[in-house]
Write a protein that holds these residues in place. Structure first.
Motif, PDB file in Angstrom:
ATOM      1  N   PHE A 144       1.174  -1.089   0.239  1.00 17.92           N
ATOM      2  CA  PHE A 144       0.283  -0.466   0.312  1.00 17.92           C
ATOM      3  C   PHE A 144       1.055   1.526  -0.034  1.00 17.92           C
ATOM      4  O   PHE A 144       1.763   1.481   1.115  1.00 17.92           O
ATOM      5  CB  PHE A 144      -0.856   0.423   0.830  1.00 17.92           C
ATOM      6  CG  PHE A 144      -1.939  -0.876   1.229  1.00 17.92           C
ATOM      7  CD1 PHE A 144      -3.086  -0.765   0.137  1.00 17.92           C
ATOM      8  CD2 PHE A 144      -2.034  -1.887   1.998  1.00 17.92           C
ATOM      9  CE1 PHE A 144      -4.205  -1.637  -0.099  1.00 17.92           C
ATOM     10  CE2 PHE A 144      -3.407  -2.696   1.649  1.00 17.92           C
ATOM     11  CZ  PHE A 144      -3.982  -2.401   1.387  1.00 17.92           C
ATOM     12  N   LEU A 145      -0.561   1.943  -0.762  1.00 13.91           N
ATOM     13  CA  LEU A 145       1.418   3.545  -0.627  1.00 13.91           C
ATOM     14  C   LEU A 145       0.567   4.446  -0.411  1.00 13.91           C
ATOM     15  O   LEU A 145      -0.816   4.916  -1.001  1.00 13.91           O
ATOM     16  CB  LEU A 145       2.197   4.018  -2.139  1.00 13.91           C
ATOM     17  CG  LEU A 145       2.143   5.106  -2.691  1.00 13.91           C
ATOM     18  CD1 LEU A 145       3.001   5.390  -1.292  1.00 13.91           C
ATOM     19  CD2 LEU A 145       3.238   4.910  -3.664  1.00 13.91           C
ATOM     20  N   SER A 146       0.327   5.415   0.771  1.00 12.22           N
ATOM     21  CA  SER A 146      -0.750   6.355   1.068  1.00 12.22           C
ATOM     22  C   SER A 146      -1.937   6.406   1.350  1.00 12.22           C
ATOM     23  O   SER A 146      -2.592   6.897   0.903  1.00 12.22           O
ATOM     24  CB  SER A 146      -0.956   7.716  -0.366  1.00 12.22           C
ATOM     25  OG  SER A 146      -1.533   8.508   0.117  1.00 12.22           O
ATOM     26  N   ARG A 147      -2.146   4.988   1.618  1.00  8.43           N
ATOM     27  CA  ARG A 147      -3.116   4.247   1.382  1.00  8.43           C
ATOM     28  C   ARG A 147      -3.397   3.076   3.231  1.00  8.43           C
ATOM     29  O   ARG A 147      -1.627   2.659   3.100  1.00  8.43           O
ATOM     30  CB  ARG A 147      -4.152   3.554   0.710  1.00  8.43           C
ATOM     31  CG  ARG A 147      -4.605   3.823  -0.118  1.00  8.43           C
ATOM     32  CD  ARG A 147      -5.559   5.249  -0.028  1.00  8.43           C
ATOM     33  NE  ARG A 147      -5.804   6.192  -1.411  1.00  8.43           N
ATOM     34  CZ  ARG A 147      -5.219   7.786  -1.059  1.00  8.43           C
ATOM     35  NH1 ARG A 147      -4.619   8.002  -0.440  1.00  8.43           N
ATOM     36  NH2 ARG A 147      -5.710   8.317  -2.916  1.00  8.43           N
ATOM     37  N   GLU A 148      -4.210   2.627   3.701  1.00 12.44           N
ATOM     38  CA  GLU A 148      -3.792   0.970   4.873  1.00 12.44           C
ATOM     39  C   GLU A 148      -5.362   0.650   4.381  1.00 12.44           C
ATOM     40  O   GLU A 148      -5.608   1.171   4.555  1.00 12.44           O
ATOM     41  CB  GLU A 148      -3.833   1.990   5.950  1.00 12.44           C
ATOM     42  CG  GLU A 148      -2.247   2.518   5.886  1.00 12.44           C
ATOM     43  CD  GLU A 148      -1.750   2.407   6.873  1.00 12.44           C
ATOM     44  OE1 GLU A 148      -0.694   1.551   7.770  1.00 12.44           O
ATOM     45  OE2 GLU A 148      -1.657   4.021   7.789  1.00 12.44           O
ATOM     46  N   PHE A 149      -5.351  -0.548   4.377  1.00 16.17           N
ATOM     47  CA  PHE A 149      -6.547  -1.064   5.252  1.00 16.17           C
ATOM     48  C   PHE A 149      -5.972  -1.915   6.420  1.00 16.17           C
ATOM     49  O   PHE A 149      -5.622  -3.087   6.389  1.00 16.17           O
ATOM     50  CB  PHE A 149      -6.783  -2.426   4.280  1.00 16.17           C
ATOM     51  CG  PHE A 149      -7.630  -2.394   3.693  1.00 16.17           C
ATOM     52  CD1 PHE A 149      -9.345  -3.439   4.677  1.00 16.17           C
ATOM     53  CD2 PHE A 149      -8.942  -1.643   2.668  1.00 16.17           C
ATOM     54  CE1 PHE A 149     -10.478  -3.152   3.972  1.00 16.17           C
ATOM     55  CE2 PHE A 149      -9.438  -1.367   2.434  1.00 16.17           C
ATOM     56  CZ  PHE A 149     -10.954  -2.567   2.998  1.00 16.17           C
ATOM     57  N   PRO A 150      -6.381  -1.246   7.109  1.00 11.90           N
ATOM     58  CA  PRO A 150      -6.039  -2.442   8.606  1.00 11.90           C
ATOM     59  C   PRO A 150      -6.320  -3.731   9.422  1.00 11.90           C
ATOM     60  O   PRO A 150      -5.514  -4.169   9.593  1.00 11.90           O
ATOM     61  CB  PRO A 150      -7.455  -1.703  10.311  1.00 11.90           C
ATOM     62  CG  PRO A 150      -8.059  -0.589   9.517  1.00 11.90           C
ATOM     63  CD  PRO A 150      -7.851  -0.694   7.700  1.00 11.90           C
ATOM     64  N   THR A 151      -7.193  -5.067   7.822  1.00  6.42           N
ATOM     65  CA  THR A 151      -7.516  -6.011   8.703  1.00  6.42           C
ATOM     66  C   THR A 151      -6.412  -6.414   7.238  1.00  6.42           C
ATOM     67  O   THR A 151      -6.390  -7.411   7.464  1.00  6.42           O
ATOM     68  CB  THR A 151      -9.132  -5.859   7.954  1.00  6.42           C
ATOM     69  OG1 THR A 151      -9.282  -6.319   6.578  1.00  6.42           O
ATOM     70  CG2 THR A 151      -9.764  -6.156   9.234  1.00  6.42           C
ATOM     71  N   ALA A 152      -5.549  -5.485   6.394  1.00 10.99           N
ATOM     72  CA  ALA A 152      -4.675  -6.613   5.601  1.00 10.99           C
ATOM     73  C   ALA A 152      -3.444  -6.050   6.188  1.00 10.99           C
ATOM     74  O   ALA A 152      -3.002  -5.331   6.744  1.00 10.99           O
ATOM     75  CB  ALA A 152      -4.701  -6.275   4.659  1.00 10.99           C
ATOM     76  N   LYS A 153      -2.651  -8.040   6.047  1.00 11.21           N
ATOM     77  CA  LYS A 153      -0.889  -7.869   6.715  1.00 11.21           C
ATOM     78  C   LYS A 153      -0.227  -7.670   5.734  1.00 11.21           C
ATOM     79  O   LYS A 153      -0.223  -8.461   4.895  1.00 11.21           O
ATOM     80  CB  LYS A 153      -0.827  -9.082   7.304  1.00 11.21           C
ATOM     81  CG  LYS A 153      -1.905  -9.992   8.654  1.00 11.21           C
ATOM     82  CD  LYS A 153      -1.209 -10.655   9.607  1.00 11.21           C
ATOM     83  CE  LYS A 153      -2.436 -10.974  10.605  1.00 11.21           C
ATOM     84  NZ  LYS A 153      -1.867 -12.028  11.174  1.00 11.21           N
ATOM     85  N   VAL A 154      -0.419  -6.712   5.203  1.00 13.18           N
ATOM     86  CA  VAL A 154       0.270  -5.436   4.079  1.00 13.18           C
ATOM     87  C   VAL A 154       1.765  -4.465   4.215  1.00 13.18           C
ATOM     88  O   VAL A 154       1.350  -3.903   4.843  1.00 13.18           O
ATOM     89  CB  VAL A 154      -0.727  -5.769   2.948  1.00 13.18           C
ATOM     90  CG1 VAL A 154      -0.161  -4.731   1.759  1.00 13.18           C
ATOM     91  CG2 VAL A 154      -1.098  -6.636   2.406  1.00 13.18           C
ATOM     92  N   PRO A 155       2.799  -4.985   3.511  1.00 11.63           N
ATOM     93  CA  PRO A 155       3.557  -3.598   3.809  1.00 11.63           C
ATOM     94  C   PRO A 155       2.847  -2.191   2.949  1.00 11.63           C
ATOM     95  O   PRO A 155       1.830  -2.397   2.307  1.00 11.63           O
ATOM     96  CB  PRO A 155       4.377  -4.291   3.530  1.00 11.63           C
ATOM     97  CG  PRO A 155       4.523  -5.177   2.207  1.00 11.63           C
ATOM     98  CD  PRO A 155       3.173  -5.578   2.722  1.00 11.63           C
ATOM     99  N   SER A 156       2.852  -1.389   3.800  1.00  8.30           N
ATOM    100  CA  SER A 156       2.508  -0.181   4.040  1.00  8.30           C
ATOM    101  C   SER A 156       3.677   1.679   3.629  1.00  8.30           C
ATOM    102  O   SER A 156       4.456   0.767   4.626  1.00  8.30           O
ATOM    103  CB  SER A 156       1.442   0.234   4.108  1.00  8.30           C
ATOM    104  OG  SER A 156       1.453   0.411   5.345  1.00  8.30           O
ATOM    105  N   VAL A 157       3.373   2.499   3.212  1.00 12.22           N
ATOM    106  CA  VAL A 157       4.936   3.613   2.796  1.00 12.22           C
ATOM    107  C   VAL A 157       2.849   4.631   3.156  1.00 12.22           C
ATOM    108  O   VAL A 157       2.687   5.024   1.651  1.00 12.22           O
ATOM    109  CB  VAL A 157       4.846   3.071   1.629  1.00 12.22           C
ATOM    110  CG1 VAL A 157       6.097   4.760   2.093  1.00 12.22           C
ATOM    111  CG2 VAL A 157       6.204   2.111   1.584  1.00 12.22           C
ATOM    112  N   VAL A 158       2.550   5.353   4.407  1.00  9.26           N
ATOM    113  CA  VAL A 158       2.285   6.479   4.452  1.00  9.26           C
ATOM    114  C   VAL A 158       2.550   7.426   5.090  1.00  9.26           C
ATOM    115  O   VAL A 158       3.967   7.769   5.811  1.00  9.26           O
ATOM    116  CB  VAL A 158       1.095   5.741   5.660  1.00  9.26           C
ATOM    117  CG1 VAL A 158       0.502   4.582   4.619  1.00  9.26           C
ATOM    118  CG2 VAL A 158       1.507   5.670   6.966  1.00  9.26           C
ATOM    119  N   VAL A 159       2.680   8.487   5.054  1.00  3.80           N
ATOM    120  CA  VAL A 159       2.112  10.314   5.684  1.00  3.80           C
ATOM    121  C   VAL A 159       1.761   9.393   6.617  1.00  3.80           C
ATOM    122  O   VAL A 159       1.381   9.268   7.148  1.00  3.80           O
ATOM    123  CB  VAL A 159       2.499  11.107   4.853  1.00  3.80           C
ATOM    124  CG1 VAL A 159       0.513  11.501   4.944  1.00  3.80           C
ATOM    125  CG2 VAL A 159       3.316  12.472   5.227  1.00  3.80           C
TER     126      VAL A 159
END
Length: 335
Positions: A144-159
């Motif tokens: 995920f980039l600039s987005r998140e989904f709390p239930t997903a165990k997925v790497p993310s990059v956010v501000v």
């Protein structure tokens, strides 16, 4: 004439088998040597056949990027950062605009799976995680980039969106504003939700209420109309926080339509700090996102996941920074 694997091997001073190992992520080759050979492939314009690679189950050196709208300067700048970093790692990038619509996200997820891309960066809003099932069930790595989904165990990059919203509130409170409003994106956009939450809670801590009627959800096309609704009220806000710069431009247009002077009659603060923020009239005060760093980090996280499928999910949070320009000032009532 197109470069071949033989040309790359000759230029790098290695065997054809070594180049093949680099392409397919195999063999005992040092990281430095892999990167050197990858740079040579990029410089020579060598592209392994995607069709042949897909048929043999090998890497295609292609990534997907889902964004709401590539015409939005923020996502255009994000896409460029992703493309540049992808190229540095030897990847091409397919860019898809979804309009934050689940049906489009699902369509492009299935299309990218069929194209056998090696991974996909998700920079779009969505209501249901199931629209990514074509990728998740197909074993395609995603980040995920600039987005998140709390239930997903997925790497993310956010501000840090919450901190950005809080910074906007603190700035306007310090200028003496007490009657405030918000132009937000759709509820499905997690970054916008966090910005509103940070803004609202910071106001509350200062004893300032933000009613639900003071928060208007808007797409880019409707932003001027939603801002007209706010600014046309008898108790119009003295300041508006907009959850992205394009919404802020809609608010600036609405103010001009009503004959209001910015910032004397109303302060406006955006979020993103795209190239447009410095050329609006007046130049826009906005919460800056480190756009290049975000795009680079998303590619790096995804490439690590592609190369090490068992790697632990990462969550990278980058700090925002308030960029003060001429669209915000002390409330005239305090002068």
């Amino acid at each position: 004439m197109k470069a071949t694997i033989y040309d790359v091997a000759k230029e790098a001073g290695v065997s054809i088998a070594t180049v093949s190992h680099v392409i397919n992520g195999k063999g005992k080759i040092s990281r430095e040597r892999r990167e050197e050979i990858t740079r040579i492939m990029v410089r020579m314009g060598y592209k392994p056949s995607m069709i042949a690679s897909a048929l043999t189950g090998k890497k295609t050196y292609a990534l997907g990027l889902l964004v709401p709208d590539i015409s939005n300067p923020f996502f255009a700048e994000i896409a460029r950062a992703v493309e540049d970093e992808g190229q540095r790692h030897g990847y091409s990038v397919f860019i898809c605009s979804t309009d934050n619509k689940d049906e489009k996200v699902e369509h492009y997820a299935e299309l990218l799976r069929q194209k056998n891309v090696d991974g996909v960066i998700i920079g779009t809003g969505m209501k249901e995680l199931t629209v990514l099932d074509p990728l998740l069930n197909g074993g395609v790595p995603i980040a995920f980039l600039s987005r998140e989904f709390p239930t997903a165990k997925v790497p993310s990059v956010v501000v840090d969106d919450y901190a950005g919203g809080a910074a906007a509130a603190e700035h306007l409170i310090a200028l003496g504003h007490r009657r405030l409003a918000v132009l937000a994106e759709e509820e499905s956009v997690s970054s916008s939700r966090e910005r509103v939450r940070g803004f609202r809670q910071t106001l509350a801590a200062a004893g300032i209420a933000l009613d639900q009627t003071d928060v208007r959800m808007s797409g880019l096309k409707e932003s001027m109309d939603r801002a007209l609704e706010l600014l046309g009220r008898a108790d119009r806000p003295t300041a508006i926080f907009c959850c992205n710069d394009m919404l802020a431009i809609g608010a600036l247009r609405a103010a001009k339509e009503l004959g209001l002077r910015i910032p004397r009659d109303c302060s406006i603060v955006g979020f993103d700090d795209t190239v447009l923020a410095s050329v609006t009239d007046p130049p826009l005060t906005t919460v800056a996102q480190p756009i290049d760093r975000m795009g680079q980090a998303a590619v790096q996280v995804l490439v690590r996941l592609i190369e090490q499928p068992e790697a632990r999910s990462e969550r990278i949070v980058l700090p925002p920074a308030l960029s003060i320009r001429q669209s915000s000032a002390a409330w005239a009532g305090n002068r």
